[in-house]
Design a protein around this motif. Sequence first.
Motif, PDB file in Angstrom:
ATOM      1  N   TYR A 104       0.862  -1.182   0.000  1.00  0.00           N
ATOM      2  CA  TYR A 104       0.000   0.000   0.000  1.00  0.00           C
ATOM      3  C   TYR A 104       0.896   1.228   0.000  1.00  0.00           C
ATOM      4  O   TYR A 104       1.847   1.314   0.781  1.00  0.00           O
ATOM      5  CB  TYR A 104      -0.895   0.011   1.243  1.00  0.00           C
ATOM      6  CG  TYR A 104      -1.677   1.299   1.403  1.00  0.00           C
ATOM      7  CD1 TYR A 104      -2.696   1.622   0.500  1.00  0.00           C
ATOM      8  CD2 TYR A 104      -1.396   2.192   2.433  1.00  0.00           C
ATOM      9  CE1 TYR A 104      -3.414   2.806   0.629  1.00  0.00           C
ATOM     10  CE2 TYR A 104      -2.116   3.372   2.569  1.00  0.00           C
ATOM     11  CZ  TYR A 104      -3.121   3.682   1.669  1.00  0.00           C
ATOM     12  OH  TYR A 104      -3.818   4.852   1.801  1.00  0.00           O
TER      13      TYR A 104
ATOM     14  N   THR B 260       5.125   3.677   2.218  1.00  0.00           N
ATOM     15  CA  THR B 260       4.548   2.383   1.853  1.00  0.00           C
ATOM     16  C   THR B 260       4.445   1.468   3.066  1.00  0.00           C
ATOM     17  O   THR B 260       5.155   1.627   4.060  1.00  0.00           O
ATOM     18  CB  THR B 260       5.403   1.670   0.781  1.00  0.00           C
ATOM     19  OG1 THR B 260       6.710   1.468   1.314  1.00  0.00           O
ATOM     20  CG2 THR B 260       5.464   2.477  -0.504  1.00  0.00           C
TER      21      THR B 260
ATOM     22  N   ARG C 224      -0.603  -5.959   6.464  1.00  0.00           N
ATOM     23  CA  ARG C 224      -1.854  -5.365   6.947  1.00  0.00           C
ATOM     24  C   ARG C 224      -2.810  -6.480   7.356  1.00  0.00           C
ATOM     25  O   ARG C 224      -2.506  -7.659   7.240  1.00  0.00           O
ATOM     26  CB  ARG C 224      -2.536  -4.520   5.848  1.00  0.00           C
ATOM     27  CG  ARG C 224      -3.059  -5.382   4.716  1.00  0.00           C
ATOM     28  CD  ARG C 224      -3.260  -4.654   3.451  1.00  0.00           C
ATOM     29  NE  ARG C 224      -2.094  -3.870   3.078  1.00  0.00           N
ATOM     30  CZ  ARG C 224      -0.956  -4.367   2.578  1.00  0.00           C
ATOM     31  NH1 ARG C 224      -0.849  -5.659   2.352  1.00  0.00           N
ATOM     32  NH2 ARG C 224       0.071  -3.610   2.312  1.00  0.00           N
TER      33      ARG C 224
ATOM     34  N   TRP D 242      -8.915  -1.769   5.300  1.00  0.00           N
ATOM     35  CA  TRP D 242      -7.581  -2.314   5.557  1.00  0.00           C
ATOM     36  C   TRP D 242      -6.900  -1.576   6.693  1.00  0.00           C
ATOM     37  O   TRP D 242      -6.999  -0.348   6.778  1.00  0.00           O
ATOM     38  CB  TRP D 242      -6.693  -2.183   4.311  1.00  0.00           C
ATOM     39  CG  TRP D 242      -7.166  -2.921   3.103  1.00  0.00           C
ATOM     40  CD1 TRP D 242      -7.726  -2.379   1.981  1.00  0.00           C
ATOM     41  CD2 TRP D 242      -7.102  -4.343   2.856  1.00  0.00           C
ATOM     42  NE1 TRP D 242      -8.022  -3.374   1.063  1.00  0.00           N
ATOM     43  CE2 TRP D 242      -7.651  -4.578   1.568  1.00  0.00           C
ATOM     44  CE3 TRP D 242      -6.648  -5.439   3.602  1.00  0.00           C
ATOM     45  CZ2 TRP D 242      -7.739  -5.870   1.021  1.00  0.00           C
ATOM     46  CZ3 TRP D 242      -6.735  -6.704   3.053  1.00  0.00           C
ATOM     47  CH2 TRP D 242      -7.271  -6.920   1.777  1.00  0.00           C
TER      48      TRP D 242
ATOM     49  N   GLU E 233      -3.131  -0.948   7.968  1.00  0.00           N
ATOM     50  CA  GLU E 233      -1.724  -1.132   7.603  1.00  0.00           C
ATOM     51  C   GLU E 233      -0.827  -1.292   8.825  1.00  0.00           C
ATOM     52  O   GLU E 233      -1.098  -0.726   9.881  1.00  0.00           O
ATOM     53  CB  GLU E 233      -1.233   0.065   6.772  1.00  0.00           C
ATOM     54  CG  GLU E 233      -1.947   0.222   5.449  1.00  0.00           C
ATOM     55  CD  GLU E 233      -1.761  -0.963   4.511  1.00  0.00           C
ATOM     56  OE1 GLU E 233      -0.677  -1.598   4.543  1.00  0.00           O
ATOM     57  OE2 GLU E 233      -2.716  -1.268   3.756  1.00  0.00           O
TER      58      GLU E 233
ATOM     59  N   VAL F 155      -4.605  -6.283  -0.757  1.00  0.00           N
ATOM     60  CA  VAL F 155      -4.766  -4.828  -0.887  1.00  0.00           C
ATOM     61  C   VAL F 155      -4.613  -4.383  -2.332  1.00  0.00           C
ATOM     62  O   VAL F 155      -5.153  -3.335  -2.720  1.00  0.00           O
ATOM     63  CB  VAL F 155      -3.773  -4.093   0.047  1.00  0.00           C
ATOM     64  CG1 VAL F 155      -2.346  -4.177  -0.487  1.00  0.00           C
ATOM     65  CG2 VAL F 155      -4.197  -2.655   0.296  1.00  0.00           C
ATOM     66  N   ASN F 156      -3.913  -5.152  -3.152  1.00  0.00           N
ATOM     67  CA  ASN F 156      -3.706  -4.781  -4.548  1.00  0.00           C
ATOM     68  C   ASN F 156      -4.711  -5.435  -5.506  1.00  0.00           C
ATOM     69  O   ASN F 156      -4.614  -5.286  -6.719  1.00  0.00           O
ATOM     70  CB  ASN F 156      -2.270  -5.109  -4.984  1.00  0.00           C
ATOM     71  CG  ASN F 156      -1.236  -4.381  -4.135  1.00  0.00           C
ATOM     72  OD1 ASN F 156      -0.340  -4.992  -3.555  1.00  0.00           O
ATOM     73  ND2 ASN F 156      -1.380  -3.064  -4.021  1.00  0.00           N
TER      74      ASN F 156
ATOM     75  N   ASN G 224      -7.814   7.975   2.523  1.00  0.00           N
ATOM     76  CA  ASN G 224      -6.472   7.692   3.026  1.00  0.00           C
ATOM     77  C   ASN G 224      -6.492   7.507   4.550  1.00  0.00           C
ATOM     78  O   ASN G 224      -7.545   7.646   5.192  1.00  0.00           O
ATOM     79  CB  ASN G 224      -5.490   8.783   2.585  1.00  0.00           C
ATOM     80  CG  ASN G 224      -5.832  10.137   3.177  1.00  0.00           C
ATOM     81  OD1 ASN G 224      -6.317  10.228   4.306  1.00  0.00           O
ATOM     82  ND2 ASN G 224      -5.590  11.202   2.434  1.00  0.00           N
TER      83      ASN G 224
END
Length: 462
Positions: free
Chosen positions: A213, A220, A224, A244, A246, A293-294, A304
């Motif tokens: 992330y 970055t 998570r 999510w 992190e 997450v991707n 954010n």
Amino acid sequence: MRLLKLAVAAVGLLVNVCVAAPSVSVVSNTVLDSKGIFFVSYDGVVNVNSFQLSGVLTYKNFQYAGWYTSTRTLVLGRRTLPSGAWSTLQLPHNLSTSDSHNVVSLGVSPADGKIHVAFDCHSTQMFYSSSEANLATSGKSWVASRFAGITTTLGSLNIGTVVTYPQFVITPTNLLQFVFRSGVSGNGATQLAEYSAGAWKTVGSWASATGTYTAPSGATSTLRNLYIHGFTYHGDRAHVTGTWREQNGAVSCSSAGLTNHDTVYFYSDDLGRTWFNSAGTKIGTSGTTPIGVNTAGIIVDSLNADHGLMNQESQTVDSTGLIHAVISYVPGRFTQCVTNYETDRPAFARPFHVYRNANGTFTKVEIPFAIQSVGRSQIVMDAKDNVYVVLPFVKVVTASKASGWTDWTMMYDGTATGLDAFGEVTLDRARIPSGVMSVLYQQTSTGTTPSPLRLIDFTLNG
Ligand SMILES: *[C@@H]1O[C@H](CO)[C@@H](O)[C@H](O)[C@H]1NC(C)=O
Ligand SMILES: *[C@@H]1O[C@H](CO)[C@@H](O)[C@H](O)[C@H]1NC(C)=O
């Protein structure tokens, strides 16, 4: 001109009559335990947390609840609906540590009528017991001897020693499923197990810790966990929304913020084996290729990690099969950087109604009442798809389907009526279809002085 005014007034009246937000009425308020254990940890109390999912649970003619009493002992309650007296039993277990994560979670397996209870874990071993067969339907005497010995496995299934957030869910095929997190905050996997033919089996992880992330700042994070707002069946479909968390605090503008970001949505039509995003694209398979997450196309509300976004609020599904969630955070008009979520959320956080449209897009609407708490809110709908949101302190705000969920109105204010609720509440989702909303809350206290644990019942008047 005058005629027009009259016509406008008449239309206004008509609108007012047809589009009133639904009210709620208090039916009863019962004491489960006059001496519930009290301590505040992680801004919460152990007997009442949103992520319990089923700290209070209706199954057929009975309602159940699980909690810890002031001596730390685990108590299970049962009453005959709608208004029988509560009976209680004590299981041979004492809360191991004063951590509000270590909640009691209840489930029933329809095939054999066993009552399941999972409890007392936070990134540790979990404790579990289940009742004799058919106790959920037989109504036999409510005594501890009808429950099996407590294990740190899920029946015969070993789920490891780093477990948090046990939640039971009944499938449309009448199996009982179990959702939990393995691993820790910021580095955990979301897992699914299933009770079938009298035994627990693993389905596997469906959301993983891996991926990268990148925050707007360029920082970055490579680990998570997914926090879910629920795991909700409607028809054959399991719906999940979540956020999510992190591991790397640098993705947030402040070390005292929350590293939660974005609201995601996905669904499964095969009991949690394969997963699809809102556009209908296959995105994951439990056990082999979990969502990460991707994963493409899962973010339905982008935010954010600078806004104190809360994890594990709640969700429901409307009569047409569309997901509705309540989320909360500090809107940008107050600050673009939450520097301390424990003070900024009570001061500024607002709840939002986030829902899926028939065309697959999502709409987000701010609910015009402040949360005034760190804690979470509960969303439910009645049979006509009117929305009821229970904010902390048992403040019930509602909106009608007819208004397009815009006529938000405070219909019950637990602060004004002197409930003296600690804050976050949890409720009996299984009872909602009967038109009654049972809300579990604990009265506030100080230090470790025990306080009453109560259940307030409302009719939903939509
Ligand atoms: C729980 O704690 C009480 C003391 O408050 C003790 O008497 C009891 O034996 C404990 N139960 C278990 C199962 O450890
Ligand atoms: C999807 O439906 C919503 C609600 O009806 C509407 O506001 C939106 O414009 C639609 N979006 C697309 C891309 O059709």
